[in-house]
Design a protein around this motif. Structure first.
Motif, PDB file in Angstrom:
ATOM      1  N   ALA A 103      29.031  14.807  46.655  1.00  0.00           N
ATOM      2  CA  ALA A 103      29.768  15.964  47.158  1.00  0.00           C
ATOM      3  C   ALA A 103      30.524  15.633  48.442  1.00  0.00           C
ATOM      4  CB  ALA A 103      28.803  17.121  47.420  1.00  0.00           C
ATOM      5  N   VAL A 104      31.714  16.194  48.543  1.00  0.00           N
ATOM      6  CA  VAL A 104      32.527  16.093  49.753  1.00  0.00           C
ATOM      7  C   VAL A 104      32.632  17.488  50.356  1.00  0.00           C
ATOM      8  CG1 VAL A 104      34.805  15.537  50.704  1.00  0.00           C
ATOM      9  CG2 VAL A 104      33.839  14.138  48.852  1.00  0.00           C
ATOM     10  N   ASP A 105      32.359  17.605  51.654  1.00  0.00           N
ATOM     11  CA  ASP A 105      32.429  18.885  52.342  1.00  0.00           C
ATOM     12  C   ASP A 105      33.637  18.941  53.263  1.00  0.00           C
ATOM     13  OD1 ASP A 105      30.167  19.840  51.131  1.00  0.00           O
ATOM     14  OD2 ASP A 105      28.832  19.380  52.810  1.00  0.00           O
ATOM     15  N   VAL A 106      34.113  20.161  53.529  1.00  0.00           N
ATOM     16  CA  VAL A 106      35.176  20.391  54.491  1.00  0.00           C
ATOM     17  C   VAL A 106      34.656  21.315  55.577  1.00  0.00           C
ATOM     18  CG1 VAL A 106      36.150  22.288  53.092  1.00  0.00           C
ATOM     19  CG2 VAL A 106      37.561  21.176  54.844  1.00  0.00           C
ATOM     20  N   PHE A 107      34.948  20.958  56.813  1.00  0.00           N
ATOM     21  CA  PHE A 107      34.580  21.762  57.977  1.00  0.00           C
ATOM     22  C   PHE A 107      35.862  22.313  58.582  1.00  0.00           C
ATOM     23  CE2 PHE A 107      31.079  18.963  57.287  1.00  0.00           C
ATOM     24  CZ  PHE A 107      29.954  19.662  57.684  1.00  0.00           C
ATOM     25  N   THR A 108      35.903  23.622  58.767  1.00  0.00           N
ATOM     26  CA  THR A 108      37.063  24.277  59.367  1.00  0.00           C
ATOM     27  C   THR A 108      36.712  24.717  60.776  1.00  0.00           C
ATOM     28  OG1 THR A 108      37.807  25.045  57.209  1.00  0.00           O
ATOM     29  CG2 THR A 108      38.754  26.127  59.135  1.00  0.00           C
ATOM     30  N   LEU A 109      37.456  24.210  61.757  1.00  0.00           N
ATOM     31  CA  LEU A 109      37.258  24.520  63.168  1.00  0.00           C
ATOM     32  C   LEU A 109      38.404  25.442  63.591  1.00  0.00           C
ATOM     33  CD1 LEU A 109      35.748  21.819  62.574  1.00  0.00           C
ATOM     34  CD2 LEU A 109      36.405  21.058  64.868  1.00  0.00           C
ATOM     35  N   THR A 110      38.065  26.626  64.101  1.00  0.00           N
ATOM     36  CA  THR A 110      39.089  27.613  64.421  1.00  0.00           C
ATOM     37  C   THR A 110      38.922  28.133  65.843  1.00  0.00           C
ATOM     38  OG1 THR A 110      39.080  28.326  62.104  1.00  0.00           O
ATOM     39  CG2 THR A 110      40.191  29.756  63.691  1.00  0.00           C
ATOM     40  N   SER A 111      39.991  28.004  66.618  1.00  0.00           N
ATOM     41  CA  SER A 111      40.028  28.609  67.950  1.00  0.00           C
ATOM     42  C   SER A 111      41.162  29.626  67.978  1.00  0.00           C
ATOM     43  CB  SER A 111      40.234  27.531  69.025  1.00  0.00           C
ATOM     44  OG  SER A 111      41.551  27.014  68.959  1.00  0.00           O
ATOM     45  N   ARG A 112      41.502  30.097  69.138  1.00  0.00           N
ATOM     46  CA  ARG A 112      42.516  31.161  69.246  1.00  0.00           C
ATOM     47  C   ARG A 112      43.880  30.716  68.714  1.00  0.00           C
ATOM     48  NH1 ARG A 112      45.549  33.074  73.901  1.00  0.00           N
ATOM     49  NH2 ARG A 112      46.046  35.285  73.701  1.00  0.00           N
ATOM     50  N   ASN A 113      44.267  29.439  68.966  1.00  0.00           N
ATOM     51  CA  ASN A 113      45.601  28.992  68.591  1.00  0.00           C
ATOM     52  C   ASN A 113      45.636  27.757  67.702  1.00  0.00           C
ATOM     53  OD1 ASN A 113      47.218  30.932  69.953  1.00  0.00           O
ATOM     54  ND2 ASN A 113      46.771  29.928  71.892  1.00  0.00           N
ATOM     55  N   VAL A 114      44.494  27.207  67.378  1.00  0.00           N
ATOM     56  CA  VAL A 114      44.447  25.968  66.595  1.00  0.00           C
ATOM     57  C   VAL A 114      43.407  26.104  65.489  1.00  0.00           C
ATOM     58  CG1 VAL A 114      44.047  23.476  66.626  1.00  0.00           C
ATOM     59  CG2 VAL A 114      45.120  24.575  68.602  1.00  0.00           C
ATOM     60  N   GLU A 115      43.758  25.630  64.301  1.00  0.00           N
ATOM     61  CA  GLU A 115      42.789  25.485  63.218  1.00  0.00           C
ATOM     62  C   GLU A 115      42.868  24.049  62.718  1.00  0.00           C
ATOM     63  OE1 GLU A 115      41.955  28.337  59.707  1.00  0.00           O
ATOM     64  OE2 GLU A 115      43.182  26.717  58.853  1.00  0.00           O
ATOM     65  N   ALA A 116      41.718  23.371  62.660  1.00  0.00           N
ATOM     66  CA  ALA A 116      41.659  21.994  62.194  1.00  0.00           C
ATOM     67  C   ALA A 116      40.599  21.875  61.113  1.00  0.00           C
ATOM     68  CB  ALA A 116      41.342  21.054  63.350  1.00  0.00           C
ATOM     69  N   LYS A 117      40.917  21.076  60.081  1.00  0.00           N
ATOM     70  CA  LYS A 117      39.964  20.855  59.004  1.00  0.00           C
ATOM     71  C   LYS A 117      39.619  19.373  58.925  1.00  0.00           C
ATOM     72  CE  LYS A 117      41.323  24.807  56.141  1.00  0.00           C
ATOM     73  NZ  LYS A 117      41.786  25.264  54.809  1.00  0.00           N
ATOM     74  N   VAL A 118      38.325  19.104  58.721  1.00  0.00           N
ATOM     75  CA  VAL A 118      37.810  17.738  58.643  1.00  0.00           C
ATOM     76  C   VAL A 118      36.983  17.628  57.369  1.00  0.00           C
ATOM     77  CG1 VAL A 118      36.350  16.002  59.763  1.00  0.00           C
ATOM     78  CG2 VAL A 118      37.693  17.595  61.167  1.00  0.00           C
ATOM     79  N   ILE A 119      37.187  16.544  56.607  1.00  0.00           N
ATOM     80  CA  ILE A 119      36.358  16.322  55.419  1.00  0.00           C
ATOM     81  C   ILE A 119      35.483  15.091  55.619  1.00  0.00           C
ATOM     82  CG2 ILE A 119      37.902  17.482  53.813  1.00  0.00           C
ATOM     83  CD1 ILE A 119      38.883  14.715  52.881  1.00  0.00           C
ATOM     84  N   THR A 120      34.416  15.013  54.842  1.00  0.00           N
ATOM     85  CA  THR A 120      33.465  13.913  54.993  1.00  0.00           C
ATOM     86  C   THR A 120      33.967  12.618  54.358  1.00  0.00           C
ATOM     87  OG1 THR A 120      32.288  14.838  53.077  1.00  0.00           O
ATOM     88  CG2 THR A 120      31.407  15.339  55.254  1.00  0.00           C
ATOM     89  N   TYR A 121      34.951  12.686  53.470  1.00  0.00           N
ATOM     90  CA  TYR A 121      35.555  11.472  52.936  1.00  0.00           C
ATOM     91  C   TYR A 121      36.476  10.872  53.991  1.00  0.00           C
ATOM     92  CZ  TYR A 121      38.750   8.500  50.260  1.00  0.00           C
ATOM     93  OH  TYR A 121      39.519   7.450  49.823  1.00  0.00           O
ATOM     94  N   GLY A 122      36.091   9.726  54.520  1.00  0.00           N
ATOM     95  CA  GLY A 122      36.877   9.074  55.555  1.00  0.00           C
ATOM     96  C   GLY A 122      36.752   9.708  56.921  1.00  0.00           C
ATOM     97  N   ALA A 123      35.854  10.708  57.064  1.00  0.00           N
ATOM     98  CA  ALA A 123      35.716  11.453  58.331  1.00  0.00           C
ATOM     99  C   ALA A 123      37.087  11.877  58.830  1.00  0.00           C
ATOM    100  CB  ALA A 123      34.984  10.603  59.372  1.00  0.00           C
ATOM    101  N   ARG A 124      37.900  12.384  57.906  1.00  0.00           N
ATOM    102  CA  ARG A 124      39.318  12.544  58.227  1.00  0.00           C
ATOM    103  C   ARG A 124      39.738  13.988  58.486  1.00  0.00           C
ATOM    104  NH1 ARG A 124      42.387   9.516  54.318  1.00  0.00           N
ATOM    105  NH2 ARG A 124      40.440   8.529  53.760  1.00  0.00           N
TER     106      ARG A 124
END
Length: 366
Positions: A35-56
């Motif tokens: 399984a590959v997971d995605v982490f979504t990081l959200t602040s007031r003005n920025v949203e970033a997504k990171v997946i476990t494949y390649g820590a990218r």
């Protein structure tokens, strides 16, 4: 609601930044079923997504001066598309040794090691089976995600069992990447992130982006993009970004360093000591008003102008990724450091920890 909004504004104006919201979800499965997971990081003005494949990083969204949200990095929507992109390294953590090692060979304590060449005669970004192709384990944090990879002794010819840990955290407009690595045998390590940025958030190229690099010197290279060992001044050359220039302003100049690589693909020696957080680069995209500030503890930064993007990759919205569609600012130790004793050392020994920090801060210029 009004009281809460005023409270948030007071916190921001006072420099007190609230925690990012972090969520975890499935992003699909590797061909072997993992399984590959995605982490979504959200602040007031920025949203970033990171997946476990390649820590990218796979997605970074920020507003322009009119409040319009757009993705400011190249990328894809699905895991199969990321898996199919075997050569761009986009968004990933590259290693064990980011950048090039001449002929894939180096020596530690009198013993020679060979990394399989994958870039002409040289080894690039850890070889064909580098960290960008690995599935990392992940732990959710209050402001981000911590990813860990254990690289076994002999992985891509590199000695020692290396444990690498990369942490992404988002606070306010600042996306911070902390790197750590330990080993049980002497080895070399040079971890970096290889995101292709495009602050227009569109299908335009990046040649109109205005760039400052905080380095008085750069490492000139041979025709195979291996440093010569010299540290040349940027003065009176197209490599001089100490004041703002557009990426495209001098990219076609008849300057040997540019003609060899089809554009910028070089390491700048940053002003300031290794291990201390310092400015690396500032980028401004005038049409959108978006800005990017890069700070790092690393001694160098590789500025790459997307010279080898050739239209073979199709990203979000059906956009063909052609030459100069994105740029990278890879904070790092210098290329081929294992073979250049005068460069800051990338040798890591048992009992030591290799660590560094890089921060990408997004903003808007009205």
């Amino acid at each position: 609601m009004l009281k809460r909004t005023l409270f948030v504004l007071l916190l921001v104006s006072a420099g007190i930044v609230a925690h990012a919201e972090v969520t975890r979800a499935s992003f699909g499965n590797m061909p072997d079923g993992r399984a590959v997971d995605v982490f979504t990081l959200t602040s007031r003005n920025v949203e970033a997504k990171v997946i476990t494949y390649g820590a990218r990083l796979i997605d970074i969204r920020t507003p322009d001066r009119n409040g319009k949200i757009a993705d400011v990095m190249l990328g894809y929507d699905t895991l199969p598309e990321w898996l199919a992109d075997r050569g761009s390294y986009n968004g990933s953590i590259v290693g064990r040794y980011g950048n090039r090692i001449a002929n894939g060979r180096f020596t530690i304590d009198g013993k020679e090691y060979q990394v399989p060449p994958n870039d002409g005669p040289n080894a690039l970004h850890g070889g064909r089976g580098g960290f960008d192709k690995k599935l990392w384990t992940a732990k959710q944090l209050p402001d981000g995600v911590e990813l860990t990879l254990v690289s076994p002794d002999g992985d891509m010819g590199l000695p020692g069992t290396l444990t690498a840990q990369v942490t992404y955290t988002l606070k306010g407009n600042a996306l911070k990447i902390d790197y750590k690595a330990t080993t049980d045998k002497p080895t070399v390590v040079n971890l970096t992130n290889h995101t292709y940025f495009n602050l227009t958030g569109t299908d335009e190229d990046v040649l109109g982006h205005q760039l400052i690099i905080h380095g008085d010197r750069y490492t000139p290279t041979s025709k195979t993009l291996i440093p010569t060992g010299k540290l040349d001044s940027v003065a009176n050359t197209p490599m001089d970004f100490r004041t703002s220039h557009t990426i495209g302003e001098r990219i076609a100049a008849p300057f040997e360093a540019l003609t060899m690589g089809g554009g910028y693909d070089h390491n700048w020696v940053l002003n300031g000591p290794d291990g201390v957080l310092k400015p690396a680069a500032d980028v401004y995209e005038p049409k959108s008003g978006r800005t990017l500030k890069v700070t790092t503890t690393q001694p160098g930064v590789q500025f790459y102008s997307g010279n080898f993007l050739n239209g073979m990759l199709t990203g979000r919205g059906g956009i063909k990724y052609t030459k100069h569609m994105g740029f990278c600012l890879e904070t790092q130790h210098f290329p081929d450091s294992p073979n250049e004793p005068s460069f800051p050392s990338t040798v890591l020994r048992p009992g030591q920890t290799a660590s560094s920090t890089t921060i990408f801060t997004f903003g808007i210029k009205k």
